[in-house]
Write an enzyme that holds these catalytic residues in place. Structure first.
Site, PDB file in Angstrom:
ATOM      1  N   ARG A   1      -4.761  -5.543   4.830  1.00 47.42           N
ATOM      2  CA  ARG A   1      -4.785  -4.931   3.494  1.00 47.42           C
ATOM      3  C   ARG A   1      -5.882  -5.624   2.704  1.00 47.42           C
ATOM      4  O   ARG A   1      -6.532  -6.542   3.194  1.00 47.42           O
ATOM      5  CB  ARG A   1      -3.412  -4.969   2.778  1.00 47.42           C
ATOM      6  CG  ARG A   1      -2.458  -6.056   3.130  1.00 47.42           C
ATOM      7  CD  ARG A   1      -2.871  -7.417   2.710  1.00 47.42           C
ATOM      8  NE  ARG A   1      -3.234  -7.454   1.311  1.00 47.42           N
ATOM      9  CZ  ARG A   1      -4.021  -8.327   0.741  1.00 47.42           C
ATOM     10  NH1 ARG A   1      -4.575  -9.300   1.462  1.00 47.42           N
ATOM     11  NH2 ARG A   1      -4.307  -8.295  -0.539  1.00 47.42           N
ATOM     12  N   GLY A   2      -6.077  -5.182   1.453  1.00 54.68           N
ATOM     13  CA  GLY A   2      -7.223  -5.673   0.678  1.00 54.68           C
ATOM     14  C   GLY A   2      -8.386  -4.717   0.919  1.00 54.68           C
ATOM     15  O   GLY A   2      -8.693  -4.375   2.072  1.00 54.68           O
ATOM     16  N   ALA A   3      -9.035  -4.302  -0.174  1.00 53.25           N
ATOM     17  CA  ALA A   3     -10.006  -3.210  -0.083  1.00 53.25           C
ATOM     18  C   ALA A   3     -11.108  -3.435   0.970  1.00 53.25           C
ATOM     19  O   ALA A   3     -11.322  -2.579   1.833  1.00 53.25           O
ATOM     20  CB  ALA A   3     -10.599  -2.953  -1.470  1.00 53.25           C
TER      21      ALA A   3
ATOM     22  N   ARG B   1      -4.546   5.057   3.218  1.00 53.48           N
ATOM     23  CA  ARG B   1      -4.263   4.515   1.886  1.00 53.48           C
ATOM     24  C   ARG B   1      -5.261   5.142   0.900  1.00 53.48           C
ATOM     25  O   ARG B   1      -6.440   5.240   1.203  1.00 53.48           O
ATOM     26  CB  ARG B   1      -4.380   2.981   1.864  1.00 53.48           C
ATOM     27  CG  ARG B   1      -3.283   2.307   2.703  1.00 53.48           C
ATOM     28  CD  ARG B   1      -3.172   0.828   2.417  1.00 53.48           C
ATOM     29  NE  ARG B   1      -2.606   0.564   1.111  1.00 53.48           N
ATOM     30  CZ  ARG B   1      -2.596  -0.650   0.543  1.00 53.48           C
ATOM     31  NH1 ARG B   1      -3.139  -1.688   1.178  1.00 53.48           N
ATOM     32  NH2 ARG B   1      -2.061  -0.836  -0.650  1.00 53.48           N
TER      33      ARG B   1
ATOM     34  N   GLN C   1       1.844 -10.470  -2.610  1.00 57.33           N
ATOM     35  CA  GLN C   1       0.611 -10.916  -1.934  1.00 57.33           C
ATOM     36  C   GLN C   1       0.102 -12.242  -2.494  1.00 57.33           C
ATOM     37  O   GLN C   1      -0.556 -13.000  -1.777  1.00 57.33           O
ATOM     38  CB  GLN C   1      -0.492  -9.853  -2.094  1.00 57.33           C
ATOM     39  CG  GLN C   1      -0.264  -8.581  -1.300  1.00 57.33           C
ATOM     40  CD  GLN C   1       0.378  -7.509  -2.138  1.00 57.33           C
ATOM     41  OE1 GLN C   1       1.209  -7.800  -3.014  1.00 57.33           O
ATOM     42  NE2 GLN C   1       0.043  -6.258  -1.894  1.00 57.33           N
TER      43      GLN C   1
ATOM     44  N   ASP D   1      -9.865  -2.740  -6.178  1.00 59.27           N
ATOM     45  CA  ASP D   1      -9.880  -1.741  -5.104  1.00 59.27           C
ATOM     46  C   ASP D   1     -10.868  -0.620  -5.371  1.00 59.27           C
ATOM     47  O   ASP D   1     -11.248   0.115  -4.457  1.00 59.27           O
ATOM     48  CB  ASP D   1      -8.485  -1.155  -4.916  1.00 59.27           C
ATOM     49  CG  ASP D   1      -7.583  -2.208  -4.323  1.00 59.27           C
ATOM     50  OD1 ASP D   1      -7.127  -3.086  -5.082  1.00 59.27           O
ATOM     51  OD2 ASP D   1      -7.382  -2.194  -3.095  1.00 59.27           O
TER      52      ASP D   1
ATOM     53  N   ASN E   1      -7.004  -2.263  -9.851  1.00 62.13           N
ATOM     54  CA  ASN E   1      -6.557  -3.376  -8.996  1.00 62.13           C
ATOM     55  C   ASN E   1      -5.035  -3.357  -8.936  1.00 62.13           C
ATOM     56  O   ASN E   1      -4.376  -2.525  -9.560  1.00 62.13           O
ATOM     57  CB  ASN E   1      -7.092  -4.713  -9.536  1.00 62.13           C
ATOM     58  CG  ASN E   1      -6.885  -5.847  -8.551  1.00 62.13           C
ATOM     59  OD1 ASN E   1      -7.151  -5.704  -7.367  1.00 62.13           O
ATOM     60  ND2 ASN E   1      -6.383  -6.987  -9.013  1.00 62.13           N
ATOM     61  N   LYS E   2      -4.482  -4.285  -8.198  1.00 61.11           N
ATOM     62  CA  LYS E   2      -3.035  -4.354  -7.973  1.00 61.11           C
ATOM     63  C   LYS E   2      -2.264  -4.252  -9.288  1.00 61.11           C
ATOM     64  O   LYS E   2      -2.659  -4.821 -10.300  1.00 61.11           O
ATOM     65  CB  LYS E   2      -2.726  -5.677  -7.256  1.00 61.11           C
ATOM     66  CG  LYS E   2      -1.281  -5.891  -6.873  1.00 61.11           C
ATOM     67  CD  LYS E   2      -0.680  -4.774  -6.060  1.00 61.11           C
ATOM     68  CE  LYS E   2      -1.426  -4.485  -4.768  1.00 61.11           C
ATOM     69  NZ  LYS E   2      -0.995  -3.198  -4.150  1.00 61.11           N
TER      70      LYS E   2
HETATM   71  O1  MRU Z   1      -2.130  -3.396  -1.720  1.00 59.62           O
HETATM   72  P1  MRU Z   1      -3.156  -4.422  -1.324  1.00 59.62           P
HETATM   73  O2  MRU Z   1      -2.566  -5.721  -0.910  1.00 59.62           O
HETATM   74  O3  MRU Z   1      -4.141  -3.878  -0.324  1.00 59.62           O
HETATM   75  O4  MRU Z   1      -3.947  -4.680  -2.679  1.00 59.62           O
HETATM   76  C1  MRU Z   1      -4.972  -5.614  -2.703  1.00 59.62           C
HETATM   77  C2  MRU Z   1      -5.569  -5.805  -4.028  1.00 59.62           C
HETATM   78  O5  MRU Z   1      -5.178  -5.200  -5.006  1.00 59.62           O
HETATM   79  C3  MRU Z   1      -6.760  -6.711  -4.105  1.00 59.62           C
HETATM   80  O6  MRU Z   1      -6.810  -7.365  -5.339  1.00 59.62           O
HETATM   81  C4  MRU Z   1      -8.027  -5.860  -3.939  1.00 59.62           C
HETATM   82  O7  MRU Z   1      -7.955  -5.100  -2.765  1.00 59.62           O
HETATM   83  C5  MRU Z   1      -9.247  -6.687  -3.916  1.00 59.62           C
HETATM   84  S1  MRU Z   1      -9.452  -7.463  -2.357  1.00 59.62           S
HETATM   85  C6  MRU Z   1     -10.827  -8.415  -2.328  1.00 59.62           C
END
Ligand code: MRU
Length: 367
Positions: free
Chosen positions: A53-55, A90, A203, A244, A254-255
Site C-alpha cells: 500500500r502507499g501511493a 484501488r 498504518q 495519494d 491523503n489518508k
Molecule cells: O491506504 P494507504 O495505506 O495506501 O494510504 C497511504 C497514505 O495515505 C499515504 O500517506 C500516501 O499514500 C503517501 S505514501 C508516500
C-alpha cells in the site's frame, strides 16, 4: 532502508529474474514476512488486500503486475486485460494510473515478442526512479528541518508530526514524508517524530513506528486526536505528510484525518508540508475536493482491531457494538490554502497550479 542490518526495498525482482518479492505489510509490525508475487492477478490482489500500500508502491506493484502479465501472454488483449484489472484495485492513489499509463506507452509500439523483456525493464526503472525521486525529496525537505533546528531549536530536537505511513514501506525506498526525517537523523540533527496512529488500519502505529524504530529515529505514537493539543502547546515544529493525489490547484488528498491536522496546524501557525513525487500530481483535475474519488473500505476495518496478545497470538477483536453501522472513508482532501509547501524532487513549491506547472512542465502538458 535497513531491517536488522540488511538492506531492503519494499518490492524487488527476485533472483530468478521474473517473480516479484514484497514485504507483506498486513503482518507488520508483528511479523516480517516476504511474499512472492507470480502473476498479474496476485499483484492485483496484493494491492487490493493492502499486502502492499502507499501511493508510489501501489504504482510500482502495478508495473510489475503488467510485466508478469506480459510474461504469460504479450498480446494486446492481455495487456488491456491486465491494465483494466489493476486499475480497478484501488481508486484514490493516482500513481496507479500513472504507472499503468507508463507501461502501456512503453509496450504498445513493440512486437509481442519484445514486450515481456521491455515490461520488466520499465517496471524496474519505475522502481529505481521512485528511489531516486524520494532521495531528492529528502534533500529538499532536509533544508526545512535544518533551518528550524538552527533558528528555533538549537540544542533541542525538532518535533515533526506525521500521519499514516508515507515512509519507505509506502514507496520503493526512503519514503516521501520520512525521507527528510531520515536524512536529518543520518546527519546528526536531533529529530523526534509524533506518529499519528491513523485509525482505522493503524498504518502510523504499525508501519511508521516500526520503520522509525528500526532506523533508530526517536518517535512517539499518539492517538489520532492528539495533534491539535500538541500544536497548542508548541510541541510540534512542523508537520510533514504524504499524499495519494495532488490536484493541479494544489489540493492534497491523503489518508483520512490529514485535513483535521492541517486545520489545527493553521490555527496554531505550525508549518504544514506535503511531500510528494511528481507521479502523484494529477494535472487532469483542478478541484481536489470535488474531483478526487475517495475510497470507501470495509466497515470491519472500523469495527475490529487486530493485534498481538501477550502470549504471542495475532488476534482480531470487535470494538464496536454488534449492529452499529460503521463508515470507512479512506482519504480526505486538504485544500491548498492550508498547505505551507509541497516538497517535491524539484524543490519546495507553493501549492498552486502555476508553481506545479513551472516545476513539472512535461507533466502539465506545457512544453
Ligand atoms: O491506504 P494507504 O495505506 O495506501 O494510504 C497511504 C497514505 O495515505 C499515504 O500517506 C500516501 O499514500 C503517501 S505514501 C508516500
Amino acid at each position: 532502508m535497513k531491517v536488522d542490518g540488511q538492506h531492503f526495498r519494499s518490492i524487488w525482482l527476485e533472483p530468478d529474474g521474473w517473480s516479484v518479492g514484497a514485504i507483506d505489510q498486513r503482518r507488520l509490525p508483528h511479523e516480517f514476512i516476504v511474499a512472492t508475487i507470480t502473476t498479474a492477478e496476485e499483484a492485483g490482489e496484493a494491492i487490493r488486500s493492502m499486502l502492499v500500500r502507499g501511493a508510489p508502491l501501489i504504482g510500482a506493484t502495478a508495473a510489475f503486475g503488467v510485466a508478469l502479465a506480459m510474461r504469460a501472454d504479450a498480446s494486446d488483449a492481455a495487456l488491456d486485460r491486465a491494465c483494466k484489472m489493476l486499475i480497478a484495485t484501488r481508486p484514490t492513489a493516482i500513481n496507479l494510473k500513472w504507472a499503468l499509463g507508463e507501461m502501456q506507452r512503453a509496450l504498445m509500439p513493440l512486437a509481442f515478442s519484445e514486450r515481456a523483456e521491455a515490461a520488466y525493464a520499465r517496471a524496474r526503472e519505475i522502481a529505481d526512479e521512485d528511489v531516486a525521486i524520494n532521495h531528492d525529496i529528502g534533500r529538499h525537505g532536509l533544508g526545512l528541518i535544518e533551518t528550524i533546528a538552527a533558528t528555533k531549536k538549537p540544542g533541542e530536537p525538532v518535533n515533526i508530526l506525521t500521519h499514516c505511513n508515507a515512509g519507505w514501506l509506502a514507496t520503493v525506498d526512503w519514503g516521501t514524508a520520512t525521507s527528510p526525517i531520515y536524512q536529518a537523523h543520518d546527519r546528526g540533527i536531533a529529530v523526534h517524530v509524533w506518529v499519528d496512529e491513523t485509525r482505522p488500519r493503524n498504518q502510523g502505529a504499525s508501519l511508521t513506528a516500526w520503520e522509525l524504530g528500526h532506523h533508530g529515529v526517536p518517535h512517539t505514537v499518539i492517538p489520532d486526536n492528539t495533534g491539535g493539543h500538541l500544536m497548542q502547546h508548541r510541541m510540534v515544529d512542523l508537520a510533514i505528510v504524504g499524499t495519494d493525489r495532488v490536484a493541479a490547484n494544489g489540493d492534497v488528498c491523503n489518508k483520512i484525518g490529514t485535513y483535521l491536522k492541517a486545520l489545527a496546524a493553521r490555527d496554531n501557525d505550525v508549518p504544514f508540508y506535503v511531500a510528494l513525487p511528481s507521479p502523484t500530481i494529477d494535472f487532469s483535475i483542478d478541484d481536489g475536493i470535488r474531483q478526487i474519488p475517495i475510497e470507501q473500505r470495509a466497515a470491519s476495518e472500523v469495527t475490529h482491531l487486530t493485534g498481538r496478545t501477550s502470549d504471542g497470538r495475532i488476534e482480531t477483536v470487535r470494538v464496536v457494538p454488534e449492529g452499529s453501522p460503521a463508515a470507512n472513508f479512506g482519504f480526505d482532501v486538504t485544500p491548498a490554502r492550508l498547505v505551507t509547501g509541497l516538497i517535491t524532487e524539484r524543490g519546495v513549491l507553493k501549492p498552486d497550479h502555476a508553481a506545479l506547472a513551472r516545476a513539472f512542465p512535461e507533466r502539465a502538458g506545457i512544453r
